[in-house]
Design a protein around this motif. Sequence first.
Motif, PDB file in Angstrom:
ATOM      1  N   LYS A 273      15.671 -33.513  72.064  1.00  9.69           N
ATOM      2  CA  LYS A 273      16.614 -32.409  72.192  1.00  9.69           C
ATOM      3  C   LYS A 273      17.631 -32.452  71.062  1.00  9.69           C
ATOM      4  O   LYS A 273      18.194 -33.506  70.751  1.00  9.69           O
ATOM      5  N   ASN A 274      17.828 -31.279  70.434  1.00  9.16           N
ATOM      6  CA  ASN A 274      18.833 -31.099  69.380  1.00  9.16           C
ATOM      7  C   ASN A 274      18.538 -31.935  68.129  1.00  9.16           C
ATOM      8  O   ASN A 274      19.434 -32.204  67.340  1.00  9.16           O
ATOM      9  N   VAL A 275      17.279 -32.378  67.952  1.00  6.72           N
ATOM     10  CA  VAL A 275      16.872 -33.105  66.749  1.00  6.72           C
ATOM     11  C   VAL A 275      15.723 -32.339  66.111  1.00  6.72           C
ATOM     12  O   VAL A 275      14.699 -32.094  66.746  1.00  6.72           O
TER      13      VAL A 275
ATOM     14  N   ARG B  40      22.032 -32.106  66.030  1.00  3.74           N
ATOM     15  CA  ARG B  40      23.057 -31.141  66.423  1.00  3.74           C
ATOM     16  C   ARG B  40      23.840 -31.721  67.600  1.00  3.74           C
ATOM     17  O   ARG B  40      23.251 -32.145  68.600  1.00  3.74           O
ATOM     18  N   ILE B  41      25.176 -31.763  67.468  1.00  2.00           N
ATOM     19  CA  ILE B  41      26.053 -32.334  68.489  1.00  2.00           C
ATOM     20  C   ILE B  41      26.864 -31.204  69.123  1.00  2.00           C
ATOM     21  O   ILE B  41      27.477 -30.399  68.411  1.00  2.00           O
ATOM     22  N   HIS B  42      26.865 -31.149  70.460  1.00  2.00           N
ATOM     23  CA  HIS B  42      27.618 -30.132  71.190  1.00  2.00           C
ATOM     24  C   HIS B  42      28.861 -30.781  71.803  1.00  2.00           C
ATOM     25  O   HIS B  42      28.765 -31.771  72.533  1.00  2.00           O
ATOM     26  N   LEU B  43      30.059 -30.242  71.522  1.00  2.00           N
ATOM     27  CA  LEU B  43      31.325 -30.743  72.042  1.00  2.00           C
ATOM     28  C   LEU B  43      31.855 -29.802  73.117  1.00  2.00           C
ATOM     29  O   LEU B  43      31.573 -28.596  73.111  1.00  2.00           O
TER      30      LEU B  43
END
Length: 329
Positions: A262-264, A275-278
Motif C-alpha cells: 500500500k502506497n508504495v 506516499r505518507i498520509h498525515l
Amino acid sequence: MLPLRQIKPKTARTKRFLDNKGPQINENLRTTLFLKYTTCSDILSLVLTDLHALKRPLAIKFTKKNDIHPFEDPSSLEFFSEKNDASLMVYASHSKKRPHCLTFARFFDFKVMDMLELLVDPETMRTLAQFKNAKAAVGLKPLLSFSGSAFESPTANAYTLAKSLFLDMFKGSEVKEVDVEGLQYMVHFSVDEAENEQAKPVIHLRTYLLRTKKSGSNLPKVELEEMGPRIDFRVGRIKEADADMWKESMRKPKGQEAKTKKNVETDVIGDKVGRIHLGKQDLGQLQTRKMKGLKRSRDVVGAEDVVGGAEEEGNNLVEEAAKRVRVEA
C-alpha cells in the motif's frame, strides 16, 4: 478460434507426461524446429545450418523434405510442434514467386499463433565457415541488440513481430546474473529507414565476437570481430496472432504476481516511491520560533503596573467616602 483439445490420462505415466508438456509456472526453454520444403535452395540449406549452430542445443533440424504450405494449412506444422515439444519453427522454401524464403512460426499450446516470412538476399549472404576465426561456444547466451525506428513502432507491424520472434529465438534461459566471461558474442539486428511507403526496409543480421583487451585501466577495451553468419532479409507475408489466443498466452499464472504494498509504487526508472498520509494538523498548537522583538520590555511592564496601582487606590478612596456619607445620614 477452435477449442483446445483436452486429453484425459488413463495411467499415471500418461498423466506425468501430459503434466510435463502442459502449462508450467516456469516455462520450459524454447526449442526451435528447422524444416525444409520439397524445393529448398542451397542458400537456404546453408542459412538453416548456421541458424541451427547459433541456436544449439535448443534446436532440432530435420533433413527430410516436407510438402507443407504454412499459410494455407498449418496443421502439419502443429503436428511437428507437438511431436517434438517445440514452440518455435523455421521453415525453408524456395519458389519462383518467393525465392529463398524462411517462414518463422511461433506456437501456443502446439497451435500456430503468428508467422512471418523473411526472404534471404543471396548476394550479401555469408556463412559461418566463410569467416576464418574462432567461434563462440555452444550454449552461451548472446547479447541481442536492435537498431532502427521500425523495431520501436507504437503500432504492430512486420518489424515489431520480427523483433519479438528473434528475441524468443535467441534469448535462451532466464537468468538473474551473467558471468562476464560468458559474454562471448553478440547478435545485432538493424533495419534501414523507410525511403517511401512502397519499398519495405531490409533487416540486417550480423553476429560479432566480443574481444577484450588491456586498456590501462580497470575496465577492459572491448572490440567487435564479425563471426558470421551475415544475412539480409526482405519482409514478406505475416500472420498476426488471434486476439483471444494472444490474451491467453500472455496470462500470468497465479502466484507469479508481485505482492503490492500500500502506497508504495515503482516509477519508470525503477526507483521505489512511497506516499505518507498525515492527519489533520492543528495550527493553534504549532510551536513557533520565539523572537526577542516580540517580548515586552521591562519599562513598559513597570509603567503599566504603576498606572494599574493608582487606579486601584483611587477606587478604594471613593468607596470609603461613600460609606462615610451613608453613616452621617
